[in-house]
Structure formats: C-alpha cells, structure tokens
Write a protein that holds these residues in place. Structure first.
Motif, PDB file in Angstrom:
ATOM      1  N   ARG A 169      53.584  99.873 -29.102  1.00  0.00           N
ATOM      2  CA  ARG A 169      52.366  99.362 -29.747  1.00  0.00           C
ATOM      3  C   ARG A 169      51.634 100.549 -30.358  1.00  0.00           C
ATOM      4  NH1 ARG A 169      46.794 100.835 -28.918  1.00  0.00           N
ATOM      5  NH2 ARG A 169      45.593  99.292 -30.050  1.00  0.00           N
ATOM      6  N   PHE A 170      51.397 100.478 -31.688  1.00  0.00           N
ATOM      7  CA  PHE A 170      50.844 101.610 -32.414  1.00  0.00           C
ATOM      8  C   PHE A 170      49.623 101.178 -33.220  1.00  0.00           C
ATOM      9  CE2 PHE A 170      55.353 102.436 -31.795  1.00  0.00           C
ATOM     10  CZ  PHE A 170      55.333 103.709 -31.261  1.00  0.00           C
ATOM     11  N   PRO A 171      48.471 101.850 -33.038  1.00  0.00           N
ATOM     12  CA  PRO A 171      47.291 101.537 -33.860  1.00  0.00           C
ATOM     13  C   PRO A 171      47.577 101.821 -35.331  1.00  0.00           C
ATOM     14  CG  PRO A 171      46.711 102.924 -31.970  1.00  0.00           C
ATOM     15  CD  PRO A 171      48.196 102.913 -32.058  1.00  0.00           C
ATOM     16  N   LEU A 172      47.140 100.890 -36.194  1.00  0.00           N
ATOM     17  CA  LEU A 172      47.286 101.053 -37.638  1.00  0.00           C
ATOM     18  C   LEU A 172      46.047 100.493 -38.314  1.00  0.00           C
ATOM     19  CD1 LEU A 172      50.978  99.951 -38.387  1.00  0.00           C
ATOM     20  CD2 LEU A 172      50.072 102.279 -38.417  1.00  0.00           C
ATOM     21  N   GLY A 173      45.360 101.307 -39.117  1.00  0.00           N
ATOM     22  CA  GLY A 173      44.181 100.820 -39.813  1.00  0.00           C
ATOM     23  C   GLY A 173      43.188 100.228 -38.835  1.00  0.00           C
ATOM     24  N   ASP A 174      42.770  98.955 -39.100  1.00  0.00           N
ATOM     25  CA  ASP A 174      41.834  98.296 -38.196  1.00  0.00           C
ATOM     26  C   ASP A 174      42.553  97.423 -37.178  1.00  0.00           C
ATOM     27  OD1 ASP A 174      42.749  96.225 -39.774  1.00  0.00           O
ATOM     28  OD2 ASP A 174      40.772  95.301 -40.047  1.00  0.00           O
ATOM     29  N   GLY A 175      43.880  97.525 -37.114  1.00  0.00           N
ATOM     30  CA  GLY A 175      44.653  96.707 -36.186  1.00  0.00           C
ATOM     31  C   GLY A 175      45.745  97.507 -35.508  1.00  0.00           C
ATOM     32  N   SER A 176      46.923  96.909 -35.387  1.00  0.00           N
ATOM     33  CA  SER A 176      48.028  97.588 -34.718  1.00  0.00           C
ATOM     34  C   SER A 176      49.335  96.907 -35.077  1.00  0.00           C
ATOM     35  CB  SER A 176      47.836  97.569 -33.197  1.00  0.00           C
ATOM     36  OG  SER A 176      47.702  96.239 -32.733  1.00  0.00           O
ATOM     37  N   ASP A 227      59.257 105.601 -40.325  1.00  0.00           N
ATOM     38  CA  ASP A 227      59.572 105.678 -41.748  1.00  0.00           C
ATOM     39  C   ASP A 227      60.801 106.557 -41.968  1.00  0.00           C
ATOM     40  OD1 ASP A 227      57.399 104.111 -42.347  1.00  0.00           O
ATOM     41  OD2 ASP A 227      56.146 105.757 -43.092  1.00  0.00           O
ATOM     42  N   PRO A 228      61.561 106.304 -43.046  1.00  0.00           N
ATOM     43  CA  PRO A 228      62.731 107.137 -43.342  1.00  0.00           C
ATOM     44  C   PRO A 228      62.364 108.619 -43.419  1.00  0.00           C
ATOM     45  CG  PRO A 228      62.692 105.202 -44.756  1.00  0.00           C
ATOM     46  CD  PRO A 228      61.387 105.214 -44.030  1.00  0.00           C
ATOM     47  N   GLY A 229      63.164 109.430 -42.746  1.00  0.00           N
ATOM     48  CA  GLY A 229      62.960 110.873 -42.773  1.00  0.00           C
ATOM     49  C   GLY A 229      61.968 111.403 -41.764  1.00  0.00           C
ATOM     50  N   TYR A 230      61.310 110.507 -41.032  1.00  0.00           N
ATOM     51  CA  TYR A 230      60.324 110.949 -40.046  1.00  0.00           C
ATOM     52  C   TYR A 230      60.958 110.966 -38.659  1.00  0.00           C
ATOM     53  CZ  TYR A 230      55.846 111.584 -37.685  1.00  0.00           C
ATOM     54  OH  TYR A 230      54.817 112.092 -36.933  1.00  0.00           O
ATOM     55  N   GLN A 231      60.688 112.023 -37.884  1.00  0.00           N
ATOM     56  CA  GLN A 231      61.237 112.155 -36.542  1.00  0.00           C
ATOM     57  C   GLN A 231      60.151 111.862 -35.507  1.00  0.00           C
ATOM     58  OE1 GLN A 231      64.509 112.745 -35.419  1.00  0.00           O
ATOM     59  NE2 GLN A 231      63.457 112.055 -33.562  1.00  0.00           N
ATOM     60  N   PRO A 232      60.218 110.726 -34.810  1.00  0.00           N
ATOM     61  CA  PRO A 232      59.219 110.457 -33.750  1.00  0.00           C
ATOM     62  C   PRO A 232      59.320 111.506 -32.646  1.00  0.00           C
ATOM     63  CG  PRO A 232      60.524 108.498 -34.270  1.00  0.00           C
ATOM     64  CD  PRO A 232      61.207 109.652 -34.922  1.00  0.00           C
ATOM     65  N   ARG A 233      58.221 111.651 -31.902  1.00  0.00           N
ATOM     66  CA  ARG A 233      58.245 112.594 -30.789  1.00  0.00           C
ATOM     67  C   ARG A 233      57.240 112.170 -29.731  1.00  0.00           C
ATOM     68  NH1 ARG A 233      54.041 116.474 -31.095  1.00  0.00           N
ATOM     69  NH2 ARG A 233      52.849 116.363 -33.050  1.00  0.00           N
ATOM     70  N   SER A 247      55.583 106.521 -22.401  1.00  0.00           N
ATOM     71  CA  SER A 247      54.983 107.743 -22.931  1.00  0.00           C
ATOM     72  C   SER A 247      54.148 107.405 -24.159  1.00  0.00           C
ATOM     73  CB  SER A 247      56.068 108.770 -23.289  1.00  0.00           C
ATOM     74  OG  SER A 247      56.978 108.218 -24.226  1.00  0.00           O
ATOM     75  N   VAL A 248      53.320 108.359 -24.556  1.00  0.00           N
ATOM     76  CA  VAL A 248      52.617 108.262 -25.831  1.00  0.00           C
ATOM     77  C   VAL A 248      53.491 108.933 -26.873  1.00  0.00           C
ATOM     78  CG1 VAL A 248      50.521 108.792 -27.120  1.00  0.00           C
ATOM     79  CG2 VAL A 248      50.390 108.290 -24.665  1.00  0.00           C
ATOM     80  N   VAL A 249      53.785 108.212 -27.941  1.00  0.00           N
ATOM     81  CA  VAL A 249      54.723 108.674 -28.960  1.00  0.00           C
ATOM     82  C   VAL A 249      54.029 108.697 -30.313  1.00  0.00           C
ATOM     83  CG1 VAL A 249      56.832 108.023 -30.228  1.00  0.00           C
ATOM     84  CG2 VAL A 249      56.773 107.921 -27.724  1.00  0.00           C
ATOM     85  N   ARG A 250      54.292 109.741 -31.059  1.00  0.00           N
ATOM     86  CA  ARG A 250      53.793 109.830 -32.437  1.00  0.00           C
ATOM     87  C   ARG A 250      54.918 109.421 -33.388  1.00  0.00           C
ATOM     88  NH1 ARG A 250      50.153 112.251 -36.122  1.00  0.00           N
ATOM     89  NH2 ARG A 250      48.744 112.729 -34.407  1.00  0.00           N
ATOM     90  N   THR A 251      54.593 108.529 -34.317  1.00  0.00           N
ATOM     91  CA  THR A 251      55.545 108.105 -35.327  1.00  0.00           C
ATOM     92  C   THR A 251      54.792 107.874 -36.636  1.00  0.00           C
ATOM     93  OG1 THR A 251      57.350 106.553 -35.826  1.00  0.00           O
ATOM     94  CG2 THR A 251      55.383 105.637 -34.779  1.00  0.00           C
ATOM     95  N   ARG A 252      55.513 107.432 -37.658  1.00  0.00           N
ATOM     96  CA  ARG A 252      54.873 107.106 -38.940  1.00  0.00           C
ATOM     97  C   ARG A 252      55.359 105.748 -39.392  1.00  0.00           C
ATOM     98  NH1 ARG A 252      55.885 111.376 -43.347  1.00  0.00           N
ATOM     99  NH2 ARG A 252      57.799 110.180 -43.708  1.00  0.00           N
ATOM    100  N   ILE A 253      54.393 104.856 -39.649  1.00  0.00           N
ATOM    101  CA  ILE A 253      54.676 103.480 -40.040  1.00  0.00           C
ATOM    102  C   ILE A 253      53.983 103.207 -41.368  1.00  0.00           C
ATOM    103  CG2 ILE A 253      54.534 101.050 -39.378  1.00  0.00           C
ATOM    104  CD1 ILE A 253      56.188 102.736 -37.447  1.00  0.00           C
ATOM    105  N   GLU A 256      51.598 105.862 -42.528  1.00  0.00           N
ATOM    106  CA  GLU A 256      50.482 106.205 -41.656  1.00  0.00           C
ATOM    107  C   GLU A 256      50.995 106.778 -40.339  1.00  0.00           C
ATOM    108  OE1 GLU A 256      46.648 104.042 -39.439  1.00  0.00           O
ATOM    109  OE2 GLU A 256      47.719 103.011 -41.068  1.00  0.00           O
ATOM    110  N   GLU A 257      50.616 108.022 -40.032  1.00  0.00           N
ATOM    111  CA  GLU A 257      50.964 108.602 -38.741  1.00  0.00           C
ATOM    112  C   GLU A 257      50.085 107.989 -37.658  1.00  0.00           C
ATOM    113  OE1 GLU A 257      53.043 112.794 -38.698  1.00  0.00           O
ATOM    114  OE2 GLU A 257      50.937 112.960 -39.314  1.00  0.00           O
ATOM    115  N   THR A 258      50.694 107.721 -36.524  1.00  0.00           N
ATOM    116  CA  THR A 258      49.977 107.030 -35.461  1.00  0.00           C
ATOM    117  C   THR A 258      50.575 107.398 -34.116  1.00  0.00           C
ATOM    118  OG1 THR A 258      49.415 104.836 -34.564  1.00  0.00           O
ATOM    119  CG2 THR A 258      51.487 105.010 -35.770  1.00  0.00           C
ATOM    120  N   GLU A 259      49.746 107.332 -33.078  1.00  0.00           N
ATOM    121  CA  GLU A 259      50.202 107.579 -31.711  1.00  0.00           C
ATOM    122  C   GLU A 259      49.942 106.337 -30.875  1.00  0.00           C
ATOM    123  OE1 GLU A 259      48.366 111.060 -30.134  1.00  0.00           O
ATOM    124  OE2 GLU A 259      49.198 112.399 -31.674  1.00  0.00           O
TER     125      GLU A 259
END
Length: 294
Positions: A169-176, A227-233, A247-253, A256-259
């Motif tokens: 579950r990743f926060p995005l904008g005003d939602g997730s 997103d293509p080319g992005y490495q989550p961590r 865990s808390v994971v950083r990715t890009r959707i 938009e980068e999000t944790e």
C-alpha cells in the motif's frame, strides 16, 4: 492496520484475529474452533520496538457492532475513528508491558471487496486505504503518521490455496494505491492494482511491472510494482520471519516516488511443521484468560 511516522523513523502494525492464522497453537488444534484462538497482535518498529502476539481462548473474546475485544485490549469504532486500546506483554527478547492507544482516522471508507480466489474462499476488504494515525503508547512511543486499515477473511488455511504472495500500500497524491499479487496452489495467479482517491473512490488500475528487489534477512523473495527502469528498495525494516517479511519500501508509481508498507509471504515455508515450534516462542498461548478474571 499499519502505519508509518511522518519522519519515517518509526512504524506500527496491529492485527486482530479470530482464528489466528499464524499461530502454531491454532494449527496444532486442527483449526476446528477459530473463536478459541483469538489475538490482537501489536508490533512497533524502531528503537526499542516490541512485538506482542498472545493466543487466547474463547472466553477472552467479546464482540459488538462497534467493538472487538480480546483479553485486555480492544478495538472500538467511535465518531468516525478506530480507537485501539492496547494492554499486552511483549515477547522475547524485550519482555515488557505495551500499553496505550492508537487512533486511526480514515480520509474515507470504501465498500470494496475483492475475492483472492475464484470461489471467494479468501476475501480482502480495504476499509480505509488512506488514513492518519496517532500513536500514544508507553515507553516513549508517541508519533503521528500515515496509515490504513483493512481486513482479510477466509474459510481455508492460507497455505492450502496459496504458495506465495506480496502486497503493498503506497500513498499517492491525495489517496493511495494497493497492489495484490499471489501465486495460487492450482497454478493460477492474482495480479491486481487499485487506486483510491481521498474520498475513498476506487478504480482498478493497470499496475506497472512486478520488480524484484533484495531478499529479506531470511532470504524471503520480494517483489513489488515499479515504473520501468526504477529499482524498489527497502527503507525501513519491520518484521523479518523465516516465511514472512514486512517493511517500508520506496518505489515509483506513475512517475511519483512513494514509500509504503510492503509484505511478502512464502506459504510453502510456512507450511513446514519445523517452523511451528519456533513460532511458539514468539506466540505464547494463554487459554485460561477470561473477563471475569480480568
């Protein structure tokens, strides 16, 4: 319910069980009486974090329309908020009392219900995918942050129908956004992405590619959407077990980068009888507790 502090240094997880699916005592009982294996699992992550998961008997359970009680802890729905009152003893290595209140305030509630198997034997309910949390526990555990709460229902053991799954579950904008990916025992798969706005409206989205990232400390395979080319961590470790990692994971959707909170569950490992005695150390059984005794 999971949540992460605004500064990213602390996190918390609360799971209320009827039929404690990760309890070895429930498995050893033959899973015939789920109401005799109930639990409110509370785990805090960060300096001095603690883990509580006491398996209790049916005399420790009380439910009402707006309240769920297991032993000395309870969840109450009041005034549009979920109040979680905690009074538990943590397990090894930091045996101590965990006491206080966690308040979850959703931005909105959803009516989404998603079957995880074609026959509806397992169902996911994301009640509040976007929420604010206030944590006020003893031993200096006070913080505010973002979180959510959801529920899973099932009529069969998880390891009967699934061999592996990941969820995030990743926060995005005003939602997730929430992503559920699973490998079922019958060879079929589940691959779902849902975007929620701040008002709780849900829209099925085409998720970006499943992308692997580093395995957990117990070498549990991990992957999430990116997103293509992005490495989550991983940016914050939460729970590491031989069959499960959170865990808390950083990715890009969608640019938009999000944790957000991510979990991976290896149900082939969990099915091993060798794990159950290990779990019993972390999950004590207290069958005799009752409200009459306090």
């Amino acid at each position: 319910m999971d949540g992460v502090s605004d500064d990213g240094t602390r996190a918390i997880s609360v799971i209320a069980f009827i039929g404690s699916v990760f309890s070895p005592w429930y498995r050893w009982s033959g899973r015939r009486r789920p109401h005799n294996h109930v639990c409110i699992n509370v785990a805090t992550y960060g300096p001095g974090g603690r883990f509580t998961m006491t398996d209790r008997g049916e005399r420790a359970l009380r439910t009402a329309r707006d309240r769920f009680e297991v032993g000395p802890s309870k969840l109450t729905w009041r005034g549009g908020r979920l109040e979680i009152d905690v009074d538990e003893i943590s397990s090894l290595p930091l045996v101590s009392r965990v006491r206080g209140r966690i308040t979850v305030t959703p931005s909105a509630l959803t009516s989404v219900e998603m079957p995880l198997t074609p026959d509806g034997g397992h169902i996911w309910r994301p009640f509040a995918p976007t929420a604010r949390i206030e944590v006020d526990l003893n031993r200096g555990w006070q913080f505010s942050g973002h979180g959510y709460f959801d529920a899973n229902f099932g009529t069969r053991a998880l390891e009967t129908d699934f061999s592996y799954w990941t969820w995030g579950r990743f926060p995005l904008g005003d939602g997730s956004a929430c992503f559920y990916d699973a490998e079922r025992r019958d060879g079929t798969t589940l691959a779902t992405g849902i975007r929620f706005d701040g008002a709780g409206r849900a829209e099925v989205m085409t998720p970006p590619a499943r992308t692997r990232f580093t395995r957990s400390l117990w070498a549990v395979r991990r992957e999430t959407r990116a997103d293509p080319g992005y490495q989550p961590r991983q940016v914050k470790a939460m729970l590491d077990a031989p069959f499960y990692t959170r865990s808390v994971v950083r990715t890009r959707i969608g640019g938009e980068e999000t944790e957000g909170v991510h979990e991976a569950l290896d149900l082939k490992r969990f099915a091993s009888p060798l794990l159950k005695p290990m779990l019993a150390v972390r999950v004590p059984r207290r069958p005799g507790w009752s409200f009459a005794d306090g």
